[in-house]
Design an enzyme around this catalytic site. Structure first.
Site, PDB file in Angstrom:
ATOM      1  N   ASP A  68      46.753  41.959  38.002  1.00 16.85           N
ATOM      2  CA  ASP A  68      45.333  41.621  38.037  1.00 16.85           C
ATOM      3  C   ASP A  68      44.546  42.924  38.203  1.00 16.85           C
ATOM      4  O   ASP A  68      44.586  43.562  39.262  1.00 16.85           O
ATOM      5  CB  ASP A  68      45.055  40.680  39.216  1.00 16.85           C
ATOM      6  CG  ASP A  68      43.599  40.231  39.290  1.00 16.85           C
ATOM      7  OD1 ASP A  68      42.749  40.798  38.585  1.00 16.85           O
ATOM      8  OD2 ASP A  68      43.312  39.312  40.095  1.00 16.85           O
ATOM      9  N   HIS A  69      43.816  43.308  37.136  1.00 13.73           N
ATOM     10  CA  HIS A  69      43.131  44.596  37.143  1.00 13.73           C
ATOM     11  C   HIS A  69      41.975  44.647  38.140  1.00 13.73           C
ATOM     12  O   HIS A  69      41.498  45.725  38.501  1.00 13.73           O
ATOM     13  CB  HIS A  69      42.610  44.924  35.733  1.00 13.73           C
ATOM     14  CG  HIS A  69      42.633  46.385  35.422  1.00 13.73           C
ATOM     15  ND1 HIS A  69      42.428  47.363  36.368  1.00 13.73           N
ATOM     16  CD2 HIS A  69      42.838  47.053  34.259  1.00 13.73           C
ATOM     17  CE1 HIS A  69      42.499  48.550  35.809  1.00 13.73           C
ATOM     18  NE2 HIS A  69      42.750  48.394  34.529  1.00 13.73           N
ATOM     19  N   ARG A  70      41.506  43.492  38.607  1.00 14.36           N
ATOM     20  CA  ARG A  70      40.439  43.486  39.600  1.00 14.36           C
ATOM     21  C   ARG A  70      40.935  43.990  40.943  1.00 14.36           C
ATOM     22  O   ARG A  70      40.178  44.594  41.714  1.00 14.36           O
ATOM     23  CB  ARG A  70      39.880  42.063  39.767  1.00 14.36           C
ATOM     24  CG  ARG A  70      39.270  41.457  38.519  1.00 14.36           C
ATOM     25  CD  ARG A  70      38.957  39.987  38.739  1.00 14.36           C
ATOM     26  NE  ARG A  70      40.143  39.230  39.137  1.00 14.36           N
ATOM     27  CZ  ARG A  70      40.140  37.940  39.491  1.00 14.36           C
ATOM     28  NH1 ARG A  70      38.989  37.278  39.498  1.00 14.36           N
ATOM     29  NH2 ARG A  70      41.257  37.329  39.832  1.00 14.36           N
TER      30      ARG A  70
END
Length: 437
Positions: free
Chosen positions: A409-411
């Site tokens: 999850d790049h967040r």
């Protein structure tokens, strides 16, 4: 008298299906007794009573779906207590409860309780179209008559005050009496069908695919919804690495030889799960979640292990995986996998995951991209061990290798952080003594 409400048995549950009523109407219930088995979005779970008493009503029949908080039954201090809304509109009791109810009614009649008898049985004496009274019937008798295609007006009742009971329906079915529906009944039944139902019964266009609509379980519905939400709301990125598994293979053989007297057998997946927990301790930034614009740092390492079951995919969680030994991980994983296949996982056994491992190597899959299980920040996809020609010290050699793919999850996790985690994980698996040190 207290109501039993549909409980929330998982963090993602919105509704539940009554799978099986373990207690029948009239049964005595003690605190801790299993009342009912409920199918949630993850598994079939047992729901226990929190007080002593008697089950006096099943408000929801087996197979019905109701939202969280809906009343599914009633417990009272006495088996003779009558719920306020009892009557024809309630759910019908099971045959055993029906027979108990009929015996109770005979006793009540002998005591002069005719009015209470009618109220508790849920029976009715509705008028027919010509104003004549229809026969007194029990809910179960009406249901069975409908299922068997019998005209209940033609059946002689043997119960109190001529009431038609289950035995009368069964006898009529055996004799074949009243099996033919009257033309008026057939016409009325057809007219009573909603237009949509009549349209659905019309011959459909044959598209040549010989399709059949299958029943969709709650588990499958939630899998579809959550995976769709995951792909739509979680910005995935993927990191891939292939490891040399020669040392891992030898290490597993050594460990299993040492554990041979205990009956415990460690799998490659157990080693990967433990190695993942070790790497998460080295890289706590991966052991996080992005929830409602907040970044949560988890101080416990709880690795979920994806398990395929008939209803879909469930992910039981190994809590404090970093602190567990390999033999504990092996034993606990097999225990949870067995419960998952039997639909007996408890809510706490499927909650609290901070990272997941999905292994399809046993199916011969070389590599794949796994979808993140929110709110976790990453999931590791593991492929099959396979022999490949590689260059070792300037010479070509055949080595056992395993493909790993990390979905992130790049967040919550940046690319460099995810890459550093995967690098250390690969090195731990290639130097497996680090797993237990």
């Amino acid at each position: 008298m207290s109501e039993i409400q549909m409980p929330r048995l998982s963090d993602t549950m919105e509704e539940g299906v009554i799978s099986t009523w373990v207690k029948n109407v009239g049964d005595k219930v003690a605190s801790g007794d299993v009342l009912v088995e409920i199918e949630t979005d993850k598994a079939v779970m047992e729901y226990e009573a929190y007080e002593d008493g008697y089950l006096v009503k099943q408000s929801v029949s087996e197979g019905e779906t109701v939202p969280i908080g809906a009343v599914i039954g009633v417990i009272a201090d006495s088996p003779d207590a009558v719920p306020e809304d009892s009557g024809d509109g309630g759910s019908e009791p099971e045959p055993a409860a029906e027979e108990q109810g009929e015996k109770a009614e005979e006793v009540q009649k002998a005591a002069g309780g005719a009015e209470k008898e009618a109220e508790e049985s849920g029976e009715s004496t509705p008028a027919s179209d010509d104003g004549a009274a229809r026969p007194r019937t029990s809910p179960l008798a009406r249901r069975l008559a409908k299922e068997y295609g019998l005209d209940i007006n033609k059946i002689q009742g043997s119960g109190p005050k001529g009431r038609i009971v289950r035995a009368d329906i069964e006898a009529a079915r055996e004799k074949g009496s009243a099996a033919e529906e009257t033309p008026h009944a057939v016409e009325a039944k057809e007219e009573a069908k909603p237009s949509a139902e009549r349209a659905a019964s019309a011959p459909a266009f044959d598209d040549g695919r010989a399709s059949e609509e299958l029943k969709v379980s709650n588990v499958r519905k939630v899998i579809a919804r959550r995976l769709t939400e995951s792909k739509q709301t979680v910005p995935h990125f993927y990191l891939r690495r292939t490891i040399d598994a020669e040392a891992l293979k030898a290490f597993r053989a050594q460990i299993n030889e040492q554990l041979s007297s205990t009956g415990v057998k460690v799998s490659f997946n157990d080693l990967i799960v433990k190695a993942s927990a070790t790497a998460l301790k080295l890289h706590p930034a991966v052991n996080t979640s992005w929830v409602d614009d907040k970044l949560l740092q988890h101080h416990r390492v709880n690795v979920g292990v994806a398990v395929a079951v008939d209803a879909g995919l469930v992910v039981p969680v190994l809590h404090d995986t970093d602190k567990a030994t390999l033999s504990e991980i092996s034993t606990r994983t097999r225990e949870l996998a067995g419960k998952a296949r039997d639909g007996k996982l408890k809510p706490q056994e499927m909650s609290g995951g901070t990272f997941s491992v999905s292994n399809l190597g046993m199916f011969g899959v070389d590599s794949f991209s796994a979808v993140i299980n929110p709110p976790e920040a990453a999931i590791l996809a593991v492929g099959a061990m396979r022999q490949e020609p590689v260059v070792v010290d300037g010479e070509v050699a055949v080595r056992n290798r395993i493909s790993l793919e990390l979905s992130v999850d790049h967040r919550a996790v940046d690319g460099a952080v995810g890459a550093a985690f995967l690098k250390d994980l690969a090195e731990i698996l290639e130097e497996p003594m680090r797993i237990i040190l």
